[in-house]
Design an enzyme around this catalytic site. Structure first.
Site, PDB file in Angstrom:
ATOM      1  N   PHE A 164      13.384  -1.725 -41.699  1.00 47.41           N
ATOM      2  CA  PHE A 164      13.676  -2.306 -40.388  1.00 47.41           C
ATOM      3  C   PHE A 164      15.165  -2.471 -40.120  1.00 47.41           C
ATOM      4  O   PHE A 164      15.589  -2.535 -38.967  1.00 47.41           O
ATOM      5  CB  PHE A 164      12.983  -3.667 -40.234  1.00 47.41           C
ATOM      6  CG  PHE A 164      13.600  -4.776 -41.061  1.00 47.41           C
ATOM      7  CD1 PHE A 164      14.720  -5.464 -40.607  1.00 47.41           C
ATOM      8  CD2 PHE A 164      13.061  -5.143 -42.278  1.00 47.41           C
ATOM      9  CE1 PHE A 164      15.292  -6.487 -41.355  1.00 47.41           C
ATOM     10  CE2 PHE A 164      13.627  -6.154 -43.036  1.00 47.41           C
ATOM     11  CZ  PHE A 164      14.751  -6.828 -42.573  1.00 47.41           C
ATOM     12  N   LYS A 188       7.912   7.689 -40.781  1.00 47.78           N
ATOM     13  CA  LYS A 188       7.169   6.432 -40.659  1.00 47.78           C
ATOM     14  C   LYS A 188       8.200   5.310 -40.553  1.00 47.78           C
ATOM     15  O   LYS A 188       8.733   4.836 -41.539  1.00 47.78           O
ATOM     16  CB  LYS A 188       6.280   6.220 -41.891  1.00 47.78           C
ATOM     17  CG  LYS A 188       5.021   5.357 -41.650  1.00 47.78           C
ATOM     18  CD  LYS A 188       5.287   3.947 -41.184  1.00 47.78           C
ATOM     19  CE  LYS A 188       5.758   3.051 -42.310  1.00 47.78           C
ATOM     20  NZ  LYS A 188       5.935   1.627 -41.833  1.00 47.78           N
ATOM     21  N   CYS A 296      21.377  -3.366 -47.212  1.00 47.16           N
ATOM     22  CA  CYS A 296      21.264  -3.164 -48.652  1.00 47.16           C
ATOM     23  C   CYS A 296      22.628  -3.081 -49.311  1.00 47.16           C
ATOM     24  O   CYS A 296      22.749  -3.197 -50.530  1.00 47.16           O
ATOM     25  CB  CYS A 296      20.448  -1.904 -48.958  1.00 47.16           C
ATOM     26  SG  CYS A 296      21.266  -0.362 -48.492  1.00 47.16           S
TER      27      CYS A 296
END
Length: 511
Positions: A164, A188, A296
């Protein structure tokens, strides 16, 4: 009211739009009856819903990609390059539209969303050089009148499962390279911010990509498992948390797929006494609180030599006092978190830090924000005197929480980083070239910054960490990306007689 009068019909809320799949060039609602809410994080309101694929929906999307792949595989590199360049130009001219979509569903400020798109575009531009990056080699007369050559060919259908926090950039780490190499893609996206993927699919269509080469499969674990289990899907690229990365890697490889699964992180920034403390303080704030810490590569652990810790913490605190948290469309410095559940999780970690005895210097809970009170707010938070056993250090919080750990020596700082199970990114701030050189040589981390807080490499280098931050042996984009999405062949050839192709005085062309 008399017996003949009708009761008034209560007003009903307008039907929310549903973000569906993209299959072979057309939007598709799918056959599943499950949906998930999509929020505007700055208002806390549900603005739309996203379809959650059934297994049948997933199979239909994969089948569409498999049907389109052979023709795209056989399309010339010249034609593929034209499509890539057209996509690049369209993306460059309309990236503001994509940034607005990202902000509306993820919450990051518009400037940050634009930066995300620009970093993703670096990979599109890399992929425009596909003819060079895919070329093979030839050795003439390896043996007498025997030539040996090599070439690289696409894999087939490849799946991309993206998180996300970067709904445009992370998919663009993979799909431009995969498409340039001649593969068909099933993306996806996260169900939390699904609309960017559909926007990108429409842009590919406008750029001239044949229908079915780029497809979007919305969904949750059902969609993920379908990609992992389908024998038509030959490779998986994944970015997300470490537990799910491990799941994707183990299940994908068990089913015979090539997998690159980029997991979580706990990124350290070391500050030595000779560093420019103003530069270090700016970097700590930028690296810790950009995109609300939902990166991240965010700096979440600031490792400081104790002799300068008080001064550096003071400078960071001064800078934090000027930050404005609020709606990303209002020119604020930092936006909300992506969902209410994630906000509550981050707030819970802040309380755990307090309970474990860390010094809460700046509390981001309950601060005034420039946005609706129902938004998913946690403002920048700073802890000092954190120790390695505390959960605010051991866990990836994925929010605007910066923890200061004090050490006595460079060696202690290096040992702290190397003993951590994650190895995604790290940074050191120093003016000592010897210390920096030793750090880059000995630290067990995949991406290193020297006086750079968020060392995300440019597109023609590859992205990826070490240890529990990466499962698989291939990093994202760069030359490694082209190797991941292709496989090699070596051909040994002997021709006994020369051939003659006839006369043609026209100028040779690439078609």
């Amino acid at each position: 009211m008399t017996a003949t009068q009708e009761a008034p019909v209560p007003a009903t809320a307008p039907e929310l739009p549903v973000v569906g799949h993209w299959v072979a060039g057309v939007p598709a609602a799918g056959t599943g009856d499950r949906t998930a809410d999509v929020y505007d994080p700055a208002t806390g309101q549900v603005t739309k819903r996203v379809a959650l694929a059934s297994r049948g929906d997933a199979d239909a999307v994969i089948d569409a990609a498999a049907k389109a792949w052979p023709a795209w595989r056989d399309t010339s590199l010249a034609r593929r390059t034209q499509v890539l360049f057209a996509f690049r130009e369209l993306l460059n001219s309309r990236k503001g539209e994509l940034a607005e979509i990202i902000t509306s569903e993820h919450g990051k400020v518009l400037d940050d969303a634009l930066g995300e798109v620009s970093r993703g575009q670096e990979i599109v531009e890399l992929a425009c050089g596909l003819s060079h990056l895919l070329k093979g080699s030839l050795t003439e007369n390896a043996s007498t009148k025997v030539d040996v050559s090599s070439l690289r060919q696409p894999l087939g259908v490849v799946g991309i499962i993206s998180p996300f926090n970067f709904p445009a950039m992370v998919p663009m780490w993979f799909f431009p390279v995969a498409i340039a190499a001649g593969n068909a893609v099933v993306l996806k996206p996260s169900e939390k911010d699904p609309s960017a993927a559909i926007w990108l699919a429409r842009l590919w269509q406008e750029a001239g990509l044949p229908d079915g080469v780029f497809n979007v499969l919305q969904g949750d674990k059902v969609a993920v498992d379908a990609l992992l289990e389908s024998q038509k899907v030959k490779a998986i690229s994944f970015v997300g948390s470490t537990p799910i990365a491990r799941y994707v890697y183990e299940n994908g490889t068990r089913n015979g797929k090539r997998v690159q699964a980029l997991g979580g992180a706990k990124n350290h920034m070391v500050v030595l006494p000779d560093a420019d403390l103003d530069l270090a303080a700016d970097a700590a704030v930028n690296g810790g609180f950009g995109s609300a810490g939902e990166r991240c590569m965010a700096i979440s652990a600031l490792v400081v030599i104790d002799s300068i810790a008080d001064e550096l913490v003071g400078r960071i605190t001064d800078r934090m006092s000027g930050l404005r948290t609020g709606d990303g469309r209002r020119g604020c410095d930092m936006g909300p978190l992506v969902t209410g559940a994630h906000r509550d999780k981050v707030a819970g970690y802040i309380q755990q830090g307090v309970d474990s005895g860390a010094d809460l210097v700046v509390d981001g809970r309950g601060q005034e924000v420039d946005g609706a009170p129902e938004g998913f707010w946690v403002s920048p938070t700073l802890f000092d005197k954190v120790t390695p056993e505390m959960s605010i250090y051991t866990d990836e919080i994925f929010g605007p929480v910066l923890s200061v750990l004090r050490v006595e020596t460079f060696d202690e700082a290096l040992d702290l980083i190397n003993s951590n199970p994650y190895g995604n990114g790290t940074a050191i701030f120093t003016n000592d070239g010897g210390a920096a050189r030793r750090f880059q040589n000995e630290v067990e981390v995949g991406m290193i910054g020297i006086n750079v807080p968020v060392p995300v490499p440019v597109g023609y280098y590859s992205f990826g960490g070490w240890k529990n931050s990466l499962f698989g042996d291939t990093h994202a984009h760069g030359v490694e990306g082209f190797h991941f999405f292709t496989r090699g062949k070596v051909i040994t050839t002997r021709w006994l007689d020369p051939s003659h192709g006839g006369i043609n005085l026209g100028f040779p062309q690439s078609v």
